[in-house]
Design a protein around this motif. Structure first.
Motif, PDB file in Angstrom:
ATOM      1  N   PHE A 347       6.112  -2.417  -4.518  1.00 28.94           N
ATOM      2  CA  PHE A 347       4.797  -1.579  -3.751  1.00 28.94           C
ATOM      3  C   PHE A 347       3.905  -2.633  -3.368  1.00 28.94           C
ATOM      4  CE2 PHE A 347       5.579   2.961  -4.749  1.00 28.94           C
ATOM      5  CZ  PHE A 347       6.292   3.046  -5.391  1.00 28.94           C
ATOM      6  N   GLY A 348       3.359  -2.263  -2.223  1.00 30.14           N
ATOM      7  CA  GLY A 348       2.302  -3.430  -1.371  1.00 30.14           C
ATOM      8  C   GLY A 348       2.921  -4.622  -1.143  1.00 30.14           C
ATOM      9  N   GLU A 349       4.220  -4.753  -0.952  1.00 25.93           N
ATOM     10  CA  GLU A 349       4.689  -5.555  -0.684  1.00 25.93           C
ATOM     11  C   GLU A 349       5.097  -5.952   0.999  1.00 25.93           C
ATOM     12  OE1 GLU A 349       5.214  -8.910  -2.370  1.00 25.93           O
ATOM     13  OE2 GLU A 349       3.753  -7.687  -4.075  1.00 25.93           O
ATOM     14  N   ASP A 350       5.238  -7.088   1.822  1.00 23.42           N
ATOM     15  CA  ASP A 350       5.773  -7.030   3.051  1.00 23.42           C
ATOM     16  C   ASP A 350       7.255  -6.618   2.965  1.00 23.42           C
ATOM     17  OD1 ASP A 350       5.034  -7.976   5.783  1.00 23.42           O
ATOM     18  OD2 ASP A 350       6.959  -8.911   5.409  1.00 23.42           O
ATOM     19  N   LEU A 351       7.213  -5.704   4.047  1.00 25.82           N
ATOM     20  CA  LEU A 351       8.835  -5.126   4.107  1.00 25.82           C
ATOM     21  C   LEU A 351       9.718  -6.309   4.427  1.00 25.82           C
ATOM     22  CD1 LEU A 351      10.549  -2.638   4.394  1.00 25.82           C
ATOM     23  CD2 LEU A 351       9.936  -2.496   6.886  1.00 25.82           C
ATOM     24  N   VAL A 352       9.608  -7.014   5.381  1.00 27.54           N
ATOM     25  CA  VAL A 352      10.623  -8.096   5.637  1.00 27.54           C
ATOM     26  C   VAL A 352      10.738  -9.091   4.446  1.00 27.54           C
ATOM     27  CG1 VAL A 352      11.043  -9.902   7.279  1.00 27.54           C
ATOM     28  CG2 VAL A 352       9.810  -8.048   8.161  1.00 27.54           C
ATOM     29  N   VAL A 421       9.334  12.343  -7.321  1.00 24.98           N
ATOM     30  CA  VAL A 421      10.382  11.371  -6.608  1.00 24.98           C
ATOM     31  C   VAL A 421       9.634  11.289  -5.226  1.00 24.98           C
ATOM     32  CG1 VAL A 421      12.662  10.693  -5.845  1.00 24.98           C
ATOM     33  CG2 VAL A 421      12.391  11.764  -8.060  1.00 24.98           C
ATOM     34  N   ALA A 422       9.614  12.509  -4.570  1.00 25.40           N
ATOM     35  CA  ALA A 422       9.152  12.419  -3.150  1.00 25.40           C
ATOM     36  C   ALA A 422       7.738  11.881  -2.925  1.00 25.40           C
ATOM     37  CB  ALA A 422       9.136  14.043  -2.550  1.00 25.40           C
ATOM     38  N   GLY A 423       6.820  12.164  -4.028  1.00 25.52           N
ATOM     39  CA  GLY A 423       5.580  11.515  -4.072  1.00 25.52           C
ATOM     40  C   GLY A 423       5.581  10.005  -4.134  1.00 25.52           C
ATOM     41  N   CYS A 424       6.419   9.429  -4.901  1.00 29.40           N
ATOM     42  CA  CYS A 424       6.399   8.091  -5.205  1.00 29.40           C
ATOM     43  C   CYS A 424       7.183   7.531  -4.003  1.00 29.40           C
ATOM     44  CB  CYS A 424       7.416   7.831  -6.402  1.00 29.40           C
ATOM     45  SG  CYS A 424       7.541   6.210  -6.851  1.00 29.40           S
ATOM     46  N   LEU A 425       8.063   8.003  -3.181  1.00 27.09           N
ATOM     47  CA  LEU A 425       8.402   7.542  -1.836  1.00 27.09           C
ATOM     48  C   LEU A 425       7.528   7.471  -0.836  1.00 27.09           C
ATOM     49  CD1 LEU A 425      10.722   6.336  -0.260  1.00 27.09           C
ATOM     50  CD2 LEU A 425      11.559   8.651   0.148  1.00 27.09           C
ATOM     51  N   LYS A 426       6.630   8.526  -0.766  1.00 29.87           N
ATOM     52  CA  LYS A 426       5.582   8.529   0.253  1.00 29.87           C
ATOM     53  C   LYS A 426       4.560   7.439  -0.139  1.00 29.87           C
ATOM     54  CE  LYS A 426       4.397  12.899  -0.423  1.00 29.87           C
ATOM     55  NZ  LYS A 426       3.931  14.093  -0.282  1.00 29.87           N
ATOM     56  N   LEU A 427       4.305   7.448  -1.583  1.00 27.23           N
ATOM     57  CA  LEU A 427       3.331   6.346  -1.854  1.00 27.23           C
ATOM     58  C   LEU A 427       3.640   4.836  -1.382  1.00 27.23           C
ATOM     59  CD1 LEU A 427       0.803   5.778  -3.547  1.00 27.23           C
ATOM     60  CD2 LEU A 427       1.897   5.453  -5.736  1.00 27.23           C
ATOM     61  N   TRP A 428       5.063   4.802  -1.609  1.00 27.87           N
ATOM     62  CA  TRP A 428       5.346   3.387  -1.156  1.00 27.87           C
ATOM     63  C   TRP A 428       5.330   3.042   0.157  1.00 27.87           C
ATOM     64  CZ3 TRP A 428       9.333   1.819   2.369  1.00 27.87           C
ATOM     65  CH2 TRP A 428       9.722   0.551   2.116  1.00 27.87           C
ATOM     66  N   PHE A 429       5.599   4.106   1.012  1.00 28.51           N
ATOM     67  CA  PHE A 429       5.173   4.017   2.552  1.00 28.51           C
ATOM     68  C   PHE A 429       3.610   3.648   2.804  1.00 28.51           C
ATOM     69  CE2 PHE A 429       8.829   4.384   4.968  1.00 28.51           C
ATOM     70  CZ  PHE A 429       9.990   5.009   4.212  1.00 28.51           C
ATOM     71  N   ARG A 430       2.880   4.341   2.024  1.00 32.00           N
ATOM     72  CA  ARG A 430       1.298   4.257   2.016  1.00 32.00           C
ATOM     73  C   ARG A 430       0.928   3.049   1.735  1.00 32.00           C
ATOM     74  NH1 ARG A 430       1.129   9.781   0.270  1.00 32.00           N
ATOM     75  NH2 ARG A 430       0.447   9.049  -1.751  1.00 32.00           N
ATOM     76  N   GLU A 431       1.437   2.434   0.830  1.00 28.35           N
ATOM     77  CA  GLU A 431       0.988   1.157   0.541  1.00 28.35           C
ATOM     78  C   GLU A 431       1.593  -0.081   1.050  1.00 28.35           C
ATOM     79  OE1 GLU A 431      -0.325   2.571  -4.210  1.00 28.35           O
ATOM     80  OE2 GLU A 431       1.119   0.555  -3.734  1.00 28.35           O
ATOM     81  N   LEU A 432       2.466   0.105   1.887  1.00 27.61           N
ATOM     82  CA  LEU A 432       2.949  -0.952   2.736  1.00 27.61           C
ATOM     83  C   LEU A 432       1.625  -1.778   3.502  1.00 27.61           C
ATOM     84  CD1 LEU A 432       6.051   0.503   4.469  1.00 27.61           C
ATOM     85  CD2 LEU A 432       6.115  -1.420   2.682  1.00 27.61           C
ATOM     86  N   PRO A 433       1.743  -3.288   3.359  1.00 28.84           N
ATOM     87  CA  PRO A 433       0.558  -3.935   4.138  1.00 28.84           C
ATOM     88  C   PRO A 433       0.618  -3.487   5.576  1.00 28.84           C
ATOM     89  CG  PRO A 433       1.928  -5.361   2.722  1.00 28.84           C
ATOM     90  CD  PRO A 433       2.690  -3.921   2.918  1.00 28.84           C
ATOM     91  N   GLU A 434       1.618  -2.977   6.208  1.00 23.13           N
ATOM     92  CA  GLU A 434       1.383  -2.643   7.640  1.00 23.13           C
ATOM     93  C   GLU A 434       2.316  -1.349   7.709  1.00 23.13           C
ATOM     94  OE1 GLU A 434       3.028  -5.097  10.429  1.00 23.13           O
ATOM     95  OE2 GLU A 434       1.731  -4.690  12.044  1.00 23.13           O
ATOM     96  N   PRO A 435       1.829  -0.375   8.555  1.00 17.73           N
ATOM     97  CA  PRO A 435       2.585   0.848   8.726  1.00 17.73           C
ATOM     98  C   PRO A 435       4.101   0.345   9.220  1.00 17.73           C
ATOM     99  CG  PRO A 435       0.519   1.225   9.550  1.00 17.73           C
ATOM    100  CD  PRO A 435       0.531  -0.497   9.157  1.00 17.73           C
TER     101      PRO A 435
END
Length: 552
Positions: A347-352, A421-435
């Motif tokens: 969570f909050g980590e760069d995707l690449v 589970v759905a909320g956790c997945l949405k939270l992971w996308f929201r906390e990405l450093p860049e959309p």
């Protein structure tokens, strides 16, 4: 560049040889088909073969074979032209490559020769300087050192092994003679220095011309040769593909004309129009008249059904979309779908960095959560729209951050409420450093979403999706595939593409923070609020056209 141009030439030459051989095969095939059709057409009436509808339609079938052969004759001619065009491009490329190579070798040799001349001039200057230095030592009375000394690079080329006192160059020379020698060697050194300067300047000028003018021109010429040959070869391949499609389409139209009023019958129509019962009756009547006797046909239980013989029925084995909500992996153990890796926060980590660190193509949390939702929650009303309990979402988040490879949602208490589970997945996308759709591409996505024409909007969004980094593209593709399966159950879960776009639009496609804070829209509100409709429209279009963009 020479090696790369050689590869392009060899590739083009190989393609030219292939098309030439393929043209020969097509021409041989067309000639054999035409010869066979004509032979059987001319001989059919000579044999005691069937007449009636069969004879007529058999001639139509043979005529179709002749038309097919003409089609392939034209295809062979086009293939020959393609081969010849590629061969011409190869010859031009070889000529250009040879010219560039010879030019480069010539300029390079000129520079090497100039550098060699400079080196020889430097050696002559060193020798002149050594001689002058010897004179100075003799003038100072140090004849022994003058005889034994060696200076600079000339040391390995020239030394005097004995002193002047034993018969050197300046033996018995008076001061006036030594002075004349000093003047002579001074002029010799000066002359050698001028020659060295001239040679060095000439070499430097050639060096500048070579590296700043000639070499770039040669490289540019080689690059142009490579580009022209590669582009020409690609064009011919596209041309071949188009011609191949055309020949196949032409064959298909000959076999089964699209126009019902076509002048010639297709193979299927010709075969279907054969009426065996009618032909048989005509034969009996003709035979009876010819023989002048009456023949009674034997009693038959059932004649063949004419309508059955004159029609063709087809069945398809294609199965429609399954109405079941579970995927094919529903029977797969959940543990088998969970990749094994070391525990690292996600969570909050760069995707690449996440994907490179864990050695995966798609974020594991996305695979794990999507699999759980599709197994047990895809029919839940309002899936992704309804949020789970915040504390339980945070608890599941902590488990993923601690060690995502140890998370088994099929046995976790979070499965009791799939919205967690759905909320956790949405939270992971929201906390990405860049959309996921990146800040750099945000303006382009918004402009594409503003296009009113649906097809053009799809094209522009498709172009922007292709511009995404590889990690973002793979993640978006997996997510859209999952959401496509979710919206397939819209009749049960009430989550249409529009509803899913409302949920994920602002999360996947968000304006840069500085733009949100500084820009103000026409109505005085933040740009983020103004663009929300277009954010949702972009995601909805990508989801609706998922198969066009990512699959087909």
């Amino acid at each position: 560049m020479l090696e790369r141009s050689k590869q392009s030439i060899e590739s083009a030459r190989d393609a030219a040889a292939f098309f030439k051989k393929r043209a020969a095969i097509e021409e041989e095939y067309a000639h054999a088909v035409r010869k066979l059709a004509k032979q059987h057409g001319s001989q059919y009436s000579m044999h005691e073969a069937r007449a009636g509808s069969y004879g007529e339609n058999w001639k139509n079938i043979l005529s179709a074979q002749e038309n097919l052969s003409e089609n392939h004759f034209r295809f062979a001619t086009k293939l020959t032209q393609i081969s010849d065009d590629i061969a011409v491009n190869v010859r031009d490329a070889e000529r250009s490559r040879r010219s560039s190579r010879e030019m480069g070798q010539r300029f390079e040799k000129g520079l090497v020769d100039a550098e060699s001349n400079t080196e020889r001039a430097r050696l002559r200057f060193d020798l002149a300087a050594e001689d002058l230095e010897r004179v100075h030592l003799v003038k100072q009375g140090d004849t022994t050192r003058a005889a034994d000394m060696s200076i600079g690079h000339a040391a390995s080329k020239r030394t005097l092994g004995m002193s002047f006192s034993k018969g050197g160059l300046f033996k018995s020379k008076n001061p006036q003679q030594i002075l004349r020698h000093e003047e002579e060697f001074t002029m010799k050194k000066k002359s050698a220095h001028e020659v060295l300067r001239s040679e060095a300047d000439a070499a430097q000028m050639l060096r500048q011309e070579y590296f700043h003018q000639h070499l770039p021109q040669i490289i540019r010429a080689l690059k142009d040769t490579i580009s022209e040959l590669d582009t020409g070869l690609q064009f011919q391949l596209v041309r071949f593909a188009f011609l191949f499609e055309s020949i196949i389409l032409g064959d298909g139209i000959i076999i089964n004309p699209l126009n019902e009023n076509a002048s010639t019958k297709g193979l299927r129509d010709a075969a279907a129009d054969i009426n065996n019962v009618s032909d048989f009756k005509d034969f009996i009547q003709s035979y009876e008249l010819a023989q002048g006797q009456e023949y009674k046909s034997p009693s038959r239980l059932n004649p063949y059904d004419e309508s059955t013989l004159s029609s063709l029925f087809y069945q398809t084995m294609l199965s429609g979309p399954s109405s079941q909500t579970a995927r094919a992996v529903a029977n797969t153990p959940a543990d088998a779908l969970v990749p094994h890796n070391t525990a690292r926060p996600i969570f909050g980590e760069d995707l690449v960095k996440q994907l490179m660190r864990d050695g995966v193509d798609v974020p594991p949390i996305l695979e794990i959560c999507a699999d759980a939702i599709e197994r047990v929650g895809i029919q839940n009303t309002g899936i992704y729209r309804l949020s789970g309990t915040t504390s339980r979402v945070q608890n599941l988040k902590a488990k993923f951050d601690a060690d995502w490879s140890a998370v088994n949602l099929m046995s976790d208490e979070a499965l009791s409420d799939i919205n967690i589970v759905a909320g956790c997945l949405k939270l992971w996308f929201r906390e990405l450093p860049e959309p996921l759709l990146t800040y750099d591409l945000y303006p382009a996505f918004i402009e594409a979403a503003k296009i009113e024409n649906e097809y053009l909007r799809q094209i522009r969004l498709h172009e922007q999706v292709n511009e995404l980094p590889d990690a973002n593209y793979a993640t978006l593709r997996f997510l859209m595939g999952h959401l496509d399966r979710v919206r397939a159950c819209e009749g049960v879960n009430q989550m249409s593409a529009h509803n899913l776009a409302i949920v994920f639009g602002p999360t996947l496609l968000s304006a840069p923070p500085d733009q949100i804070q500084s820009d103000v829209g026409k109505n005085g509100g933040p740009v983020q609020l103004q663009d929300m409709n277009y954010q949702c429209m972009a995601i909805e279009t990508i989801l609706t056209k998922y198969r066009d963009i990512f699959v087909d």
